[in-house]
Design a protein around this motif. Structure first.
Motif, short mmCIF file in Angstrom:
data_model
loop_
_atom_site.label_atom_id
_atom_site.label_comp_id
_atom_site.label_asym_id
_atom_site.label_seq_id
_atom_site.Cartn_x
_atom_site.Cartn_y
_atom_site.Cartn_z
N TYR A 1 12.49 0.03 -3.70
CA TYR A 1 11.85 -0.26 -4.98
C TYR A 1 10.96 0.88 -5.44
O TYR A 1 10.26 1.50 -4.63
CB TYR A 1 11.02 -1.55 -4.88
N GLY A 2 11.01 1.13 -6.74
CA GLY A 2 10.12 2.12 -7.36
C GLY A 2 9.67 1.66 -8.73
O GLY A 2 10.47 1.12 -9.50
N LEU A 3 8.40 1.84 -9.04
CA LEU A 3 7.85 1.48 -10.34
C LEU A 3 6.77 2.50 -10.69
O LEU A 3 5.82 2.68 -9.94
CB LEU A 3 7.24 0.07 -10.32
N VAL A 4 6.95 3.18 -11.82
CA VAL A 4 6.07 4.28 -12.19
C VAL A 4 5.75 4.21 -13.68
O VAL A 4 6.57 3.76 -14.48
CB VAL A 4 6.72 5.65 -11.86
N PHE A 5 4.57 4.69 -14.06
CA PHE A 5 4.20 4.79 -15.47
C PHE A 5 5.18 5.67 -16.23
O PHE A 5 5.64 6.70 -15.73
CB PHE A 5 2.81 5.42 -15.63
N GLY A 6 5.46 5.28 -17.49
CA GLY A 6 6.22 6.13 -18.40
C GLY A 6 7.67 6.30 -18.02
O GLY A 6 8.19 5.64 -17.12
N LEU B 1 14.10 5.24 -2.78
CA LEU B 1 14.80 5.71 -1.58
C LEU B 1 13.83 5.87 -0.40
O LEU B 1 14.15 5.50 0.73
CB LEU B 1 15.49 7.04 -1.87
N VAL B 2 12.66 6.42 -0.67
CA VAL B 2 11.68 6.61 0.40
C VAL B 2 11.12 5.26 0.85
O VAL B 2 10.90 5.03 2.05
CB VAL B 2 10.56 7.56 -0.05
N ASP B 3 10.91 4.36 -0.09
CA ASP B 3 10.44 3.03 0.27
C ASP B 3 11.39 2.37 1.25
O ASP B 3 10.97 1.80 2.27
CB ASP B 3 10.32 2.16 -1.00
N ARG B 4 12.68 2.46 0.97
CA ARG B 4 13.68 1.83 1.87
C ARG B 4 13.68 2.51 3.24
O ARG B 4 13.78 1.85 4.28
CB ARG B 4 15.07 1.91 1.24
N ALA B 5 13.54 3.83 3.27
CA ALA B 5 13.53 4.54 4.54
C ALA B 5 12.33 4.12 5.39
O ALA B 5 12.44 4.02 6.63
CB ALA B 5 13.50 6.04 4.30
N LEU C 1 0.83 -1.20 0.00
CA LEU C 1 0.00 0.00 0.00
C LEU C 1 0.87 1.26 0.00
O LEU C 1 0.54 2.25 -0.65
CB LEU C 1 -0.93 -0.01 1.22
N ARG C 2 1.99 1.21 0.72
CA ARG C 2 2.91 2.35 0.72
C ARG C 2 3.45 2.60 -0.68
O ARG C 2 3.54 3.75 -1.14
CB ARG C 2 4.06 2.11 1.70
N LEU C 3 3.83 1.54 -1.36
CA LEU C 3 4.35 1.70 -2.72
C LEU C 3 3.29 2.27 -3.66
O LEU C 3 3.59 3.09 -4.53
CB LEU C 3 4.85 0.35 -3.25
N GLN C 4 2.06 1.85 -3.47
CA GLN C 4 0.97 2.37 -4.28
C GLN C 4 0.79 3.87 -4.05
O GLN C 4 0.61 4.64 -5.00
CB GLN C 4 -0.33 1.62 -3.95
N ALA C 5 0.87 4.29 -2.79
CA ALA C 5 0.74 5.71 -2.47
C ALA C 5 1.92 6.51 -3.02
O ALA C 5 1.75 7.61 -3.54
CB ALA C 5 0.63 5.89 -0.95
N LEU C 6 3.12 5.95 -2.92
CA LEU C 6 4.31 6.65 -3.42
C LEU C 6 4.29 6.78 -4.94
O LEU C 6 4.75 7.77 -5.50
CB LEU C 6 5.58 5.93 -2.97
N GLY D 1 11.92 15.54 -2.47
CA GLY D 1 12.40 16.17 -1.25
C GLY D 1 12.62 15.17 -0.14
O GLY D 1 13.62 15.23 0.59
N MET D 2 11.70 14.22 0.02
CA MET D 2 11.86 13.19 1.03
C MET D 2 13.09 12.32 0.72
O MET D 2 13.86 11.97 1.62
CB MET D 2 10.61 12.31 1.09
N ALA D 3 13.25 11.96 -0.55
CA ALA D 3 14.39 11.13 -0.94
C ALA D 3 15.71 11.87 -0.72
O ALA D 3 16.70 11.29 -0.24
CB ALA D 3 14.26 10.72 -2.41
N TYR D 4 15.73 13.15 -1.05
CA TYR D 4 16.94 13.95 -0.86
C TYR D 4 17.31 14.03 0.62
O TYR D 4 18.48 14.01 0.99
CB TYR D 4 16.70 15.35 -1.44
N SER D 5 16.31 14.09 1.48
CA SER D 5 16.59 14.16 2.91
C SER D 5 17.30 12.90 3.39
O SER D 5 18.17 12.96 4.28
CB SER D 5 15.29 14.37 3.70
N THR D 6 16.98 11.73 2.80
CA THR D 6 17.66 10.50 3.21
C THR D 6 19.11 10.52 2.76
O THR D 6 19.99 9.97 3.44
CB THR D 6 16.97 9.25 2.62
N GLN D 7 19.40 11.13 1.63
CA GLN D 7 20.77 11.20 1.15
C GLN D 7 21.62 12.15 1.98
O GLN D 7 22.84 12.01 2.06
CB GLN D 7 20.80 11.64 -0.32
N ARG D 8 20.97 13.13 2.60
CA ARG D 8 21.69 14.10 3.42
C ARG D 8 21.86 13.62 4.86
O ARG D 8 22.40 14.34 5.68
CB ARG D 8 20.97 15.45 3.40
#
Length: 362
Positions: free
Chosen positions: A273-278, A289-293, A191-196, A206-213
């Motif tokens: 993991y990330g999977l997006v249209f197009g 990145l956010v999924d892993r966090a 469900l989290r992946l679906q929302a992301l 922005g959330m992903a960048y925060s994990t890298q910092r």
């Protein structure tokens, strides 16, 4: 609403007429066609399809034109239209191992089996304005494609042979449909992946960048980023087996993340993991990145109090349509509410002995 204001309905009609005039722009300039938007603004079209949860390039292009290029407004239009469509059934999970890749890169292995396929990318371009595009005749050469799309194995499969990376979690439980049911917490990873996947790209970035910092202490490598077409199959009860009903283009990203191990698990890499249209590379990487966090709890890690580790914060604030609706409603009339607040402040000032001032006209 403004309709309740004297002359409000006529004002709204005039505003709509003015909007249509602004949308068209200078009549001496050729009108932008749906085909032009679909073919030449394909990345914008892909974002609208992804965050609108509807794979239809023509409708996404129409929404972009109607919204005057405001992609969030276009996403709103697509989601609204999506609710009117009948649902005949659900497709089987797509097998990205069968993806015909037009682009496929890995930051973990140089000589990856199947080869690095650069494909169409901005990664190696100079960020300089190309004034040639302002002139006519910017048709690319016929030999721009270095190779035809091809099937290639997943990079993480090679790490998995040595047990260096966790197995992909197996869960055949159908996830709730976020387009039909409200989000509920705690949310499963599916469900989290679906929302992301349908969250705002800028917010997810922005959330992903925060994990890298350092907010989440989660260093990642792009194990693989691939873009290509995957077949979509649907089970036909009368036939007793699945048949292919079409193809869609998707972007898939798998990150390889450090993991020190626990009392029950040996040290090994973990996955995001990330999977997006197009073709939506930035979104797919950010999503991974956010999924892993967000997986800190199931992996037995400490919660560092980072925003990207807070599922409620991420999932409830990532939807740009909900955010836009809540944000923009404050520009609509709140006359009664404000008058009550105004009277309250005046009363409190009198009780506090504040000197009287000339009151503004209500």
């Amino acid at each position: 609403m403004y309709v309740a204001v004297k002359g409000g309905e006529r004002a709204i009609e005039n505003a709509h007429a003015w909007l249509a005039e602004e949308r068209r722009g200078d009549p001496s300039v050729d009108a932008l066609s749906i085909e032009q938007i679909r073919e030449q603004l394909s990345l914008a079209v892909n974002r609208v399809m992804a965050e609108g949860s509807l794979y239809d390039a023509d409708l996404a292009a129409l929404a972009i034109k109607q919204a005057r290029g405001d992609l969030i407004e276009a996403i709103f239009l697509i989601r609204a239209y999506r609710t009117t469509l009948p649902r005949f059934g659900g497709s089987a999970p797509v097998d990205t191992g069968r993806m015909t890749c037009a682009r496929r890169v890995s930051a973990t292995f140089k000589d990856v089996p199947g080869g690095q396929i650069l494909g169409p990318t901005f990664d190696y371009t100079h960020r300089l304005l190309d004034f040639k595009l302002a002139a006519d005749g910017d048709v690319p050469d016929a030999d721009t494609r270095s190779a035809e799309p091809t099937h290639v194995p997943h990079v993480t499969a090679f790490l998995n042979r040595e047990g260096l990376i966790e197995d992909a979690p197996a869960d055949d439980t159908p996830p709730p449909d976020l387009t039909r049911e409200p989000l509920e917490l705690p949310a499963s990873r599916a469900l989290r992946l679906q929302a992301l996947a349908r969250a705002d790209e800028g917010f997810t970035l922005g959330m992903a960048y925060s994990t890298q910092r350092g907010y989440a202490r989660n260093h990642a490598f792009v194990g693989e980023l691939r873009i290509g077409s995957v077949p979509v199959e649907m089970d036909i009860p009368e036939l007793g087996f699945a048949v292919e009903i079409g193809e869609i283009e998707v972007t898939e990203c798998e990150t390889v993340n450090q993991f020190k191990g626990s009392k029950t698990e040996p040290p090994q890499f973990t996955r995001g993991y990330g999977l997006v249209f197009g073709q939506t590379e930035r979104k797919a990487i950010s999503m991974a990145l956010v999924d892993r966090a967000l997986r800190w709890e199931e992996l037995g890690e400490d919660n560092q109090g980072a925003p990207a580790q807070d599922a409620e914060f991420v999932l409830y604030h990532g939807d740009n349509i909900q955010a836009t609706g809540f944000l923009e409603h404050i520009k609509l009339p709140h006359y009664v509410d404000f008058q009550s607040e105004l009277e309250l402040v005046r009363k409190l000032r009198r009780e506090a002995g504040a000197p009287p001032v000339q009151e503004a006209a209500e």
